[in-house]
Design a protein around this motif. Structure first.
Motif, short mmCIF file in Angstrom:
data_model
loop_
_atom_site.label_atom_id
_atom_site.label_comp_id
_atom_site.label_asym_id
_atom_site.label_seq_id
_atom_site.Cartn_x
_atom_site.Cartn_y
_atom_site.Cartn_z
N ARG A 1 -8.96 -1.01 4.15
CA ARG A 1 -10.17 -1.44 3.03
C ARG A 1 -9.06 -2.62 1.87
NH1 ARG A 1 -11.95 3.38 4.25
NH2 ARG A 1 -14.04 3.25 5.30
N GLN A 2 -8.16 -1.88 1.11
CA GLN A 2 -7.49 -2.20 0.47
C GLN A 2 -6.73 -3.77 0.97
OE1 GLN A 2 -4.42 -0.17 -1.67
NE2 GLN A 2 -3.52 -1.59 -2.36
N TYR B 1 -8.14 -5.97 2.82
CA TYR B 1 -9.63 -6.94 3.54
C TYR B 1 -9.91 -7.29 1.70
CZ TYR B 1 -14.05 -8.94 4.31
OH TYR B 1 -14.35 -10.27 4.74
N ASN B 2 -10.10 -6.21 0.70
CA ASN B 2 -10.42 -6.78 -0.54
C ASN B 2 -9.55 -7.31 -1.38
OD1 ASN B 2 -12.76 -5.20 0.44
ND2 ASN B 2 -11.93 -3.12 -0.99
N LEU C 1 -8.07 3.95 6.83
CA LEU C 1 -8.69 3.04 6.87
C LEU C 1 -8.86 2.67 5.39
CD1 LEU C 1 -11.30 4.81 9.45
CD2 LEU C 1 -10.34 2.83 9.82
N GLU C 2 -8.05 3.71 4.43
CA GLU C 2 -8.50 2.96 2.88
C GLU C 2 -7.73 1.80 2.81
OE1 GLU C 2 -9.67 2.18 -0.94
OE2 GLU C 2 -10.37 3.82 0.75
N ASN C 3 -6.41 2.45 3.20
CA ASN C 3 -5.21 0.95 3.38
C ASN C 3 -6.04 -0.43 3.86
OD1 ASN C 3 -4.02 2.07 2.27
ND2 ASN C 3 -1.87 3.15 3.99
N THR D 1 1.24 -1.58 -0.38
CA THR D 1 0.09 0.25 -0.02
C THR D 1 0.62 0.93 0.17
OG1 THR D 1 -0.15 -0.06 2.41
CG2 THR D 1 -2.68 -1.00 1.29
#
Length: 84
Positions: free
Chosen positions: A73-74, A76-77, A69-71, A28
């Motif tokens: 999400r990335q 996890y996805n 938080l965006e990291n 990330t």
């Protein structure tokens, strides 16, 4: 992934009960171009139970909450997209 490490040990007698062993690495840092931030993960089934372990290294600082938080999400996805 620089700085993150994950390893799994199991007794030899249990190796036949461990199924669907998968690993994943997500970068990330600097828009995913470098491995200075991100995660490593391992997932497997033991008998009828699924296990997942994730080691993450995220941006520090109180003002980077949205980026972290965006990291997450990335991570996890990308980590669980192939873990079905």
């Amino acid at each position: 992934m620089v700085g993150c490490f994950i390893i799994m040990f199991a007794k030899f007698e249990l190796k036949d009960q461990i199924k669907f062993l998968r690993k994943c690495k997500v970068k990330t840092g600097f828009s995913g171009m470098t491995g200075n931030k991100g995660s490593v993960a391992i997932r497997f089934n033991y008998e009828d139970t699924s296990f997942a372990f994730v080691n993450v290294h995220l941006e520090s600082g109180q003002k980077q909450t949205a980026e972290r938080l965006e990291n997450v999400r990335q991570i996890y996805n990308e980590t669980f997209e192939d873990f079905s």
